[in-house]
Design a protein around this motif. Structure first.
Motif, PDB file in Angstrom:
ATOM      1  N   PHE A  61       0.851  -1.191   0.000  1.00 33.71           N
ATOM      2  CA  PHE A  61       0.000   0.000   0.000  1.00 33.71           C
ATOM      3  C   PHE A  61       0.884   1.236   0.000  1.00 33.71           C
ATOM      4  O   PHE A  61       1.741   1.407   0.875  1.00 33.71           O
ATOM      5  CB  PHE A  61      -0.907   0.006   1.224  1.00 33.71           C
ATOM      6  CG  PHE A  61      -1.697   1.288   1.383  1.00 33.71           C
ATOM      7  CD1 PHE A  61      -2.609   1.673   0.412  1.00 33.71           C
ATOM      8  CD2 PHE A  61      -1.523   2.100   2.496  1.00 33.71           C
ATOM      9  CE1 PHE A  61      -3.336   2.854   0.539  1.00 33.71           C
ATOM     10  CE2 PHE A  61      -2.258   3.273   2.641  1.00 33.71           C
ATOM     11  CZ  PHE A  61      -3.160   3.651   1.657  1.00 33.71           C
ATOM     12  N   ILE A  62       0.704   2.107  -0.990  1.00 31.86           N
ATOM     13  CA  ILE A  62       1.436   3.372  -1.076  1.00 31.86           C
ATOM     14  C   ILE A  62       0.425   4.504  -1.017  1.00 31.86           C
ATOM     15  O   ILE A  62      -0.349   4.723  -1.958  1.00 31.86           O
ATOM     16  CB  ILE A  62       2.280   3.463  -2.361  1.00 31.86           C
ATOM     17  CG1 ILE A  62       3.278   2.316  -2.435  1.00 31.86           C
ATOM     18  CG2 ILE A  62       3.013   4.799  -2.413  1.00 31.86           C
ATOM     19  CD1 ILE A  62       4.168   2.339  -3.669  1.00 31.86           C
ATOM     20  N   ASP A  63       0.413   5.211   0.091  1.00 33.22           N
ATOM     21  CA  ASP A  63      -0.479   6.350   0.264  1.00 33.22           C
ATOM     22  C   ASP A  63       0.104   7.574  -0.442  1.00 33.22           C
ATOM     23  O   ASP A  63       1.321   7.715  -0.553  1.00 33.22           O
ATOM     24  CB  ASP A  63      -0.655   6.633   1.761  1.00 33.22           C
ATOM     25  CG  ASP A  63      -1.865   7.509   2.033  1.00 33.22           C
ATOM     26  OD1 ASP A  63      -2.684   7.724   1.110  1.00 33.22           O
ATOM     27  OD2 ASP A  63      -1.994   7.998   3.168  1.00 33.22           O
ATOM     28  N   GLU A  64      -0.779   8.456  -0.911  1.00 34.00           N
ATOM     29  CA  GLU A  64      -0.342   9.646  -1.653  1.00 34.00           C
ATOM     30  C   GLU A  64       0.676   9.257  -2.730  1.00 34.00           C
ATOM     31  O   GLU A  64       1.757   9.838  -2.831  1.00 34.00           O
ATOM     32  CB  GLU A  64       0.252  10.683  -0.697  1.00 34.00           C
ATOM     33  CG  GLU A  64      -0.751  11.240   0.306  1.00 34.00           C
ATOM     34  CD  GLU A  64      -1.879  12.000  -0.379  1.00 34.00           C
ATOM     35  OE1 GLU A  64      -1.605  12.993  -1.087  1.00 34.00           O
ATOM     36  OE2 GLU A  64      -3.051  11.599  -0.206  1.00 34.00           O
ATOM     37  N   ILE A  65       0.301   8.294  -3.537  1.00 41.00           N
ATOM     38  CA  ILE A  65       1.222   7.737  -4.527  1.00 41.00           C
ATOM     39  C   ILE A  65       1.630   8.769  -5.579  1.00 41.00           C
ATOM     40  O   ILE A  65       2.699   8.651  -6.196  1.00 41.00           O
ATOM     41  CB  ILE A  65       0.592   6.487  -5.195  1.00 41.00           C
ATOM     42  CG1 ILE A  65       1.633   5.708  -5.990  1.00 41.00           C
ATOM     43  CG2 ILE A  65      -0.616   6.862  -6.049  1.00 41.00           C
ATOM     44  CD1 ILE A  65       1.131   4.376  -6.511  1.00 41.00           C
ATOM     45  N   HIS A  66       0.844   9.808  -5.760  1.00 42.83           N
ATOM     46  CA  HIS A  66       1.181  10.833  -6.748  1.00 42.83           C
ATOM     47  C   HIS A  66       2.383  11.681  -6.314  1.00 42.83           C
ATOM     48  O   HIS A  66       2.925  12.449  -7.118  1.00 42.83           O
ATOM     49  CB  HIS A  66      -0.028  11.746  -6.993  1.00 42.83           C
ATOM     50  CG  HIS A  66      -0.465  12.523  -5.787  1.00 42.83           C
ATOM     51  ND1 HIS A  66      -1.369  12.025  -4.881  1.00 42.83           N
ATOM     52  CD2 HIS A  66      -0.128  13.752  -5.334  1.00 42.83           C
ATOM     53  CE1 HIS A  66      -1.580  12.916  -3.932  1.00 42.83           C
ATOM     54  NE2 HIS A  66      -0.839  13.967  -4.181  1.00 42.83           N
TER      55      HIS A  66
END
Length: 354
Positions: free
Chosen positions: A121-126
């Motif tokens: 899981f990668i939060d704030e992937i942008h």
């Protein structure tokens, strides 16, 4: 100590004297409030159905689920859904965030340590570094990465095979994701704001877990003030719980009067506006006659960063119809004048004003 239905000891926070123990109990509260399965997750019915189909098909075919992108405003359950994806498939979960991955080497270290079937899981992937994004393209598609060994003319590319994994990316600004990355997700879920009926269900479940006795009218009062966001709903409920404990003699119950008193104490009005929201609107209405006023001027007037005004305050004010963005600046609507009890323009904005 009492135990929640999720097996988490809640205890009586009033009796705690050890700050470290109190912190542990508060963390246990946060964990208890998160649903553990799609069946417990309230709202987002379309997204839940799509995810259930995706996960069930992957289980039947004994493969890792497709990569998933969760897009939507903060506080709607993106992190919770990522945890549910791992829990429903009985898979390990690795959590990271875009700002923490600022070099391709950071991502390579994470990817190379994944076990087969793990959910990343990668939060704030942008907000990942561009070099890491480019490495992620190959990892998502072929489950391998190329690592450069050496420098200059003698540098060589060494391919490294990865264990099959499922990437779950969360973003509040999907438009900032490059198209090659966005296209590699097998499923993109767009989360919507909750209506008041769904928020009442969220609050009822949370109140039960927090062992707070609260009536339906009080739940409806909180639901109407939390901006359509479960995270805010749970936060306000905890403040109501604190108020009920302090002013109710530790009885652990709350009615609509205590809810209104607690939310008034914490500067949350009937529409869910907080101190900063009201400061922005009152500045536009009283200092600038309802607008138009530029973003930078508005930010200086209320003593906040322009990015905070634009990303945190304005979206909610526009969504509930108190503020309009025009080429000339921000303009208060007739509804805003009425809500703040001020006399001002009653006519709606014309097309020439926009």
């Amino acid at each position: 100590m009492s135990t929640s239905e999720n097996g988490i000891d809640l205890g009586d926070i009033v009796e705690l004297t050890n700050p470290a123990l109190e912190s542990d109990v508060e963390l246990a509260f946060e964990g208890a409030l998160r649903p553990r399965s799609l069946g417990e997750f309230v709202g987002q019915s379309k997204v839940r159905g799509q995810l259930q189909l995706l996960l069930t098909a992957a289980t039947m075919q004994q493969r890792t689920p497709d990569h998933i992108l969760l897009a939507g405003p903060p506080g709607l359950g993106k992190t919770t859904l990522a945890m549910i994806v791992a829990h429903e498939g009985d898979r390990p979960l690795r959590m990271s965030s875009g700002p923490a991955i600022q070099h391709a080497g950071d991502l390579a270290a994470v990817l190379s340590s994944l076990v087969p079937g793990e959910v990343l899981f990668i939060d704030e992937i942008h907000r990942m570094a561009r070099s890491a994004e480019e490495m992620l393209y190959l990892a998502m598609e072929d489950f391998r990465i190329d690592i450069m060994v050496g420098k200059g003319a003698g540098a060589t590319s060494v391919p490294l095979d990865l264990a099959p994994f499922t990437l779950v990316g969360a973003t509040t600004r999907s438009g900032l994701l490059p198209n090659p990355l966005r296209d590699r997700f097998g499923f993109t879920a767009h989360l919507e704001f909750y209506d008041e009926a769904e928020l009442e269900q969220v609050l009822a479940r949370a109140a039960q877990l927090l062992e707070l006795t609260i009536d339906r009218e009080a739940l409806a009062e909180i639901a109407g003030r939390c901006r359509g966001t479960p995270r805010i709903a749970n936060r306000l409920l905890r403040r109501v719980r604190d108020y009920a404990l302090v002013h109710g003699g530790g009885a652990g119950g709350a009615d609509v009067h205590s809810v209104m008193a607690a939310l008034e104490l914490y500067d949350v009005d009937a529409l869910g506006l907080d101190r900063l929201d009201r400061a922005v609107m009152e500045t536009i209405l009283t200092r600038f006659g309802g607008g138009p006023v530029g973003l930078n001027t508005l930010a200086v007037s209320v003593g906040e960063e322009s990015e905070t005004i634009e990303a945190v305050v304005e979206p909610f004010l526009v969504r509930i119809g108190l503020l309009t963005r025009t080429p000339r600046g921000r303009v208060a609507t007739p509804q805003a004048w009425r809500h703040f009890g001020l006399s001002g323009p009653e006519a709606a904005l014309t097309l020439d004003d926009l």
